[in-house]
Design an enzyme around this catalytic site. Structure first.
Site, PDB file in Angstrom:
ATOM      1  N   GLU A  90       0.830  -1.203   0.000  1.00 11.73           N
ATOM      2  CA  GLU A  90       0.000   0.000   0.000  1.00 11.73           C
ATOM      3  C   GLU A  90       0.854   1.237   0.000  1.00 11.73           C
ATOM      4  O   GLU A  90       1.914   1.274   0.626  1.00 11.73           O
ATOM      5  CB  GLU A  90      -0.830   0.032   1.291  1.00 11.73           C
ATOM      6  CG  GLU A  90      -2.094  -0.744   1.212  1.00 11.73           C
ATOM      7  CD  GLU A  90      -2.953  -0.523   2.454  1.00 11.73           C
ATOM      8  OE1 GLU A  90      -3.589  -1.488   2.865  1.00 11.73           O
ATOM      9  OE2 GLU A  90      -2.980   0.601   3.007  1.00 11.73           O
ATOM     10  N   CYS A 103       2.961   8.459   1.671  1.00  7.56           N
ATOM     11  CA  CYS A 103       3.333   7.547   2.752  1.00  7.56           C
ATOM     12  C   CYS A 103       3.801   6.239   2.102  1.00  7.56           C
ATOM     13  O   CYS A 103       3.024   5.525   1.483  1.00  7.56           O
ATOM     14  CB  CYS A 103       2.128   7.320   3.660  1.00  7.56           C
ATOM     15  SG  CYS A 103       2.473   6.173   4.985  1.00  7.56           S
ATOM     16  N   CYS A 110       5.447  -6.950   8.236  1.00  8.04           N
ATOM     17  CA  CYS A 110       6.297  -6.342   9.277  1.00  8.04           C
ATOM     18  C   CYS A 110       6.394  -7.293  10.458  1.00  8.04           C
ATOM     19  O   CYS A 110       5.402  -7.926  10.829  1.00  8.04           O
ATOM     20  CB  CYS A 110       5.697  -5.013   9.734  1.00  8.04           C
ATOM     21  SG  CYS A 110       6.722  -4.176  10.966  1.00  8.04           S
ATOM     22  N   CYS A 114       3.339  -4.623  16.455  1.00  6.64           N
ATOM     23  CA  CYS A 114       2.580  -3.643  17.240  1.00  6.64           C
ATOM     24  C   CYS A 114       1.112  -4.074  17.240  1.00  6.64           C
ATOM     25  O   CYS A 114       0.553  -4.393  16.197  1.00  6.64           O
ATOM     26  CB  CYS A 114       2.725  -2.239  16.656  1.00  6.64           C
ATOM     27  SG  CYS A 114       4.444  -1.747  16.493  1.00  6.64           S
ATOM     28  N   CYS A 117      -1.852  -2.553  14.942  1.00  3.95           N
ATOM     29  CA  CYS A 117      -1.513  -2.261  13.555  1.00  3.95           C
ATOM     30  C   CYS A 117      -1.935  -3.379  12.606  1.00  3.95           C
ATOM     31  O   CYS A 117      -1.559  -4.530  12.797  1.00  3.95           O
ATOM     32  CB  CYS A 117      -0.007  -2.033  13.474  1.00  3.95           C
ATOM     33  SG  CYS A 117       0.596  -1.944  11.802  1.00  3.95           S
ATOM     34  N   CYS A 331      -4.282   1.810   8.023  1.00  8.30           N
ATOM     35  CA  CYS A 331      -3.153   1.516   7.148  1.00  8.30           C
ATOM     36  C   CYS A 331      -2.960   0.008   7.113  1.00  8.30           C
ATOM     37  O   CYS A 331      -3.025  -0.650   8.138  1.00  8.30           O
ATOM     38  CB  CYS A 331      -1.880   2.120   7.704  1.00  8.30           C
ATOM     39  SG  CYS A 331      -2.009   3.873   7.877  1.00  8.30           S
TER      40      CYS A 331
HETATM   41  S1  SF4 Z   1       3.128   0.056  13.448  1.00 11.03           S
HETATM   42 FE1  SF4 Z   1       2.822  -1.761  12.151  1.00 11.03          FE
HETATM   43  S2  SF4 Z   1       4.113  -1.449  10.369  1.00 11.03           S
HETATM   44 FE2  SF4 Z   1       4.812  -0.009  11.949  1.00 11.03          FE
HETATM   45  S3  SF4 Z   1       6.442  -1.118  13.052  1.00 11.03           S
HETATM   46 FE3  SF4 Z   1       4.547  -1.551  14.154  1.00 11.03          FE
HETATM   47  S4  SF4 Z   1       3.781  -3.482  13.263  1.00 11.03           S
HETATM   48 FE4  SF4 Z   1       5.300  -2.621  11.847  1.00 11.03          FE
END
Ligand code: SF4
Length: 349
Positions: A90, A103, A110, A114, A117, A331
């Site tokens: 994206e 962005c 990833c 987190c 997310c 996102c």
């Molecule tokens: S917010 Fe999402 S994309 Fe960003 S580092 Fe944390 S898990 Fe990874």
């Protein structure tokens, strides 16, 4: 196939040397790509036909495939782009009064985990190359026929977990003979990889640093962001302090407000205490719900009270305008949906 967008100007000169081509040819190609924005080697009419042919056999060139595109009433455009190997990423264009900001995604998935997310729901498959990041900018410029003035590396992925490619990317888009996007208009956002913050400080580059903090103390941050177990907030603060001392640059702290988790007034006070003494400001971000996690957006009044408390404590604070509310989904959700679809159709076979 290699991508022609993978190279900084210096690397392209080296690459061309190995191909037996003169230095100025590399400079010409670089300018065609980024000053003239051409999408094929054929258009580079000051190169010999032979060279154009040779380059087109070695390097991939041209925009990425736009799989889907959602356009919001406020001008935000959310793209789902397809990579050469079939993966989806994206990239989001936001229209501000000061320009157009993109962005950019730095990894396919990833690993930072987190909790709030959507991007992190899909584990990292691989790093993106510098060229795949550059091509996000080129593809969107080509699609909109408008210049991009600002870049934030804040899409899927932890940029400092793909450090070298991200630095090459910054050098390519910042180069005066490249896209010439001012370093001060480029921001890299990290969840807090301290060893890389130290490295970034000594790059001698003027691009900005944003820290995804999202919590006022270790207890909450441990719950939200597993990286905090490796680099607790005290250590993170020390790295940031060193960075500011070395670069003389101001740092942004990103703080997503999550209802009942990190949005109380005492949290605002802890946050102010943490930041006090640093050349920094806080960017408060309204949360976009991701179904899987059950976190919710803080109420408007709570957000305002949190902001006021920070202001009262003499913090520099902004509240991020919500972009693309009507096309939203957090996102990473477009991609999560696409990958979900692929899995579903795979299982149906
Ligand atoms: S917010 Fe999402 S994309 Fe960003 S580092 Fe944390 S898990 Fe990874």
């Amino acid at each position: 196939m290699k991508s022609i967008y993978d190279y900084t100007q210096e690397q392209m000169i080296e690459e061309f040397k190995e191909l037996g081509e003169k230095k100025f040819r590399a400079t010409q190609v670089f300018e065609w790509l980024y000053r003239q924005n051409v999408q094929s080697f054929e258009q580079m009419n000051n190169l010999s036909l032979d060279l154009r042919e040779k380059l087109s056999q070695i390097y991939q060139i041209g925009p990425m495939k736009i799989e889907t595109k959602q356009v919001s009433q406020d001008g935000t455009i959310k793209y789902l782009l397809q990579l050469e190997d079939g993966g989806f990423i994206e990239t989001v264009l936001m229209v501000h009064d000061y320009g157009r900001s993109l962005c950019v995604t730095s990894q396919l998935g990833c690993n930072m985990g987190c909790r709030f997310c959507a991007s992190g729901l899909l584990k990292k498959q691989r790093n993106l190359t510098a060229g795949e990041m550059v091509n996000q900018v080129l593809t969107v410029m080509q699609d909109t026929q408008e210049r991009i003035s600002h870049v934030v590396v804040m899409g899927t992925g932890e940029p400092f977990d793909n450090y070298d490619a991200v630095m090459d990317f910054v050098r390519i888009i910042n180069h005066p003979k490249g896209l010439a996007i001012g370093a001060r208009h480029i921001t890299i956002s990290t969840c807090g990889l301290c060893h890389q913050i130290e490295r970034y400080a000594s790059e001698g580059i003027q691009s900005n640093l944003a820290i995804s903090l999202h919590a006022p103390n270790n207890e909450i941050r441990d719950q939200l962001m597993p990286i905090n177990k490796r680099y607790p907030m005290e250590q993170l603060r020390q790295s940031i302090e060193n960075y500011i001392q070395q670069t003389n640059r101001r740092v942004t702290f990103e703080y997503i407000l999550l209802k009942g988790v990190n949005d109380e007034l005492k949290h605002a006070r802890q946050l102010a205490h943490y930041i006090r003494g640093l050349n920094a400001y806080v960017n408060l971000i309204p949360y976009n719900a991701v179904d899987e996690h059950g976190y919710q957006q803080s109420d408007k009044g709570t957000v305002e009270a949190f902001k006021s408390e920070l202001l009262r404590l003499k913090m520099n604070v902004t509240l991020r305008k919500e972009h693309g509310r009507d096309i939203d989904g957090a996102c990473g959700q477009l991609r999560a949906m696409k990958v979900g679809e692929q899995h579903a159709s795979h299982h149906e076979k």
